[in-house]
Design an enzyme around this catalytic site. Sequence first.
Site, PDB file in Angstrom:
ATOM      1  N   ASP A  40      -2.465  -1.030  -9.466  1.00 20.61           N
ATOM      2  CA  ASP A  40      -1.863  -1.491  -7.855  1.00 20.61           C
ATOM      3  C   ASP A  40      -1.039  -2.343  -7.733  1.00 20.61           C
ATOM      4  O   ASP A  40      -0.578  -2.719  -9.691  1.00 20.61           O
ATOM      5  CB  ASP A  40      -2.749  -2.549  -7.671  1.00 20.61           C
ATOM      6  N   ASN A  88      -2.628   7.776   0.469  1.00 27.54           N
ATOM      7  CA  ASN A  88      -1.306   7.905   0.296  1.00 27.54           C
ATOM      8  C   ASN A  88       0.073   8.445   0.955  1.00 27.54           C
ATOM      9  O   ASN A  88       0.853   8.193   1.195  1.00 27.54           O
ATOM     10  CB  ASN A  88      -1.063   7.311  -1.522  1.00 27.54           C
TER      11      ASN A  88
HETATM   12  C1  IPE Z   1      -4.926   2.570  -4.413  1.00 24.98           C
HETATM   13  O1  IPE Z   1      -3.659   1.914  -4.273  1.00 24.98           O
HETATM   14  C2  IPE Z   1      -4.191   4.387  -4.230  1.00 24.98           C
HETATM   15  C3  IPE Z   1      -3.366   3.818  -6.016  1.00 24.98           C
HETATM   16  C4  IPE Z   1      -3.187   3.413  -7.179  1.00 24.98           C
HETATM   17  C5  IPE Z   1      -2.869   5.507  -6.374  1.00 24.98           C
HETATM   18  P1  IPE Z   1      -3.495   1.573  -2.387  1.00 24.98           P
HETATM   19  O2  IPE Z   1      -2.373   0.856  -2.485  1.00 24.98           O
HETATM   20  O3  IPE Z   1      -3.251   3.206  -1.904  1.00 24.98           O
HETATM   21  O4  IPE Z   1      -4.632   0.915  -1.944  1.00 24.98           O
HETATM   22  P2  IPE Z   1      -5.058   0.103  -0.628  1.00 24.98           P
HETATM   23  O5  IPE Z   1      -4.251   0.945   0.290  1.00 24.98           O
HETATM   24  O6  IPE Z   1      -4.159  -0.850  -1.105  1.00 24.98           O
HETATM   25  O7  IPE Z   1      -6.776   0.450  -0.286  1.00 24.98           O
HETATM   26  C1  IPE Z   2       0.379   1.182  -6.798  1.00 28.77           C
HETATM   27  O1  IPE Z   2       1.132   0.283  -6.537  1.00 28.77           O
HETATM   28  C2  IPE Z   2       1.475   3.076  -6.235  1.00 28.77           C
HETATM   29  C3  IPE Z   2       0.782   3.709  -5.775  1.00 28.77           C
HETATM   30  C4  IPE Z   2      -0.474   3.272  -4.948  1.00 28.77           C
HETATM   31  C5  IPE Z   2       1.627   4.561  -6.248  1.00 28.77           C
HETATM   32  P1  IPE Z   2       1.461  -0.082  -4.502  1.00 28.77           P
HETATM   33  O2  IPE Z   2       2.740   0.962  -4.546  1.00 28.77           O
HETATM   34  O3  IPE Z   2       0.833   0.627  -4.089  1.00 28.77           O
HETATM   35  O4  IPE Z   2       1.631  -1.616  -4.143  1.00 28.77           O
HETATM   36  P2  IPE Z   2       1.500  -2.201  -3.349  1.00 28.77           P
HETATM   37  O5  IPE Z   2       0.168  -2.379  -3.431  1.00 28.77           O
HETATM   38  O6  IPE Z   2       2.131  -1.807  -1.877  1.00 28.77           O
HETATM   39  O7  IPE Z   2       1.889  -3.227  -4.475  1.00 28.77           O
HETATM   40 MG    MG Z   3      -1.183  -0.988  -3.198  1.00 29.80          MG
END
Ligand code: IPE
Ligand code: IPE
Ligand code: MG
Length: 263
Positions: A40, A88
């Site tokens: 994340d 996502n």
């Molecule tokens: C979890 O991260 C999903 C992945 C790392 C693929 P998110 O960024 O989607 O999680 P939330 O929305 O902060 O819970």
């Molecule tokens: C994790 O990074 C990657 C995916 C969930 C695909 P994020 O895109 O969730 O990054 P933040 O949490 O918004 O910083």
């Molecule tokens: Mg995230």
Amino acid sequence: MAMSEPSRRSDSPGVERVACSPEDTSWRERLPRHVAIIMDGNGRWAQAQGQPRIEGHQRGVTSVRRTTEHAARLGIEQLTLYCLSSENWRRPAAELEFLMCLLEKYMIEERELIMRENIRVRMIGRRDGLPASTLSELDQTVEMSAGNTGMTLCLAINYGARDEIATAARRLAEEARAGSLDPGGIDEDMFASRLATAGMPDPDLLIRTAGEMRVSNFLLWQISYAEIWVTQACWPDFNETLLEEALADFARRDRRFGGLSPS
Ligand code: IPE
Ligand code: IPE
Ligand code: MG
């Protein structure tokens, strides 16, 4: 082996609690079989650099490569990476399109590393919704690496644990209706055998980057007794040193599984 008192790194419980001394490598003797990572913070990393979110995803691929190679060389049996959740899809179309292109490119470019390190690639998650070209490259990589005998690299793509659990329940109900299964015989092992992770060991260590203290619908059944380790570092800043810190912390955990510590 005697261990020196670890220094505190953070006041938040569960977050980077210990710093291991570089000379203490006893953790290598107590490796988890299965490490699962919620990668994340790509967007936050990019925003902090004044760059678009997609730059964070792009840089995240380097962390995937370094972490995979290091885990395989350390002798970890399985590494599961949360690449895309079923939630996502709520993101803007342009970001999703970029992620699909990145996944496809990753599947092609990482083949050299995967074959060199004897890694077997598997995928969990729903295929529907993913572009045909991405699936095709993924399938080729899975097929190409199927005979490899080293670390299993499990990619959770378009994955949601609640969906996985509901699907397993549906499968069992259909088998019961068809008469091939006695509902009274359904136990934990049978249920687990209908999950996408059938045959895989449960994660021993769950790592999450970027500081969030939640599991975001990841492997809900399988992480029942996983040790959780959270770092403030965003995924593009994750590296071999942080992986080793997590492993060293894991080696110090007292896993009781509901029982008592040996006195
Ligand atoms: C979890 O991260 C999903 C992945 C790392 C693929 P998110 O960024 O989607 O999680 P939330 O929305 O902060 O819970
Ligand atoms: C994790 O990074 C990657 C995916 C969930 C695909 P994020 O895109 O969730 O990054 P933040 O949490 O918004 O910083
Ligand atoms: Mg995230």
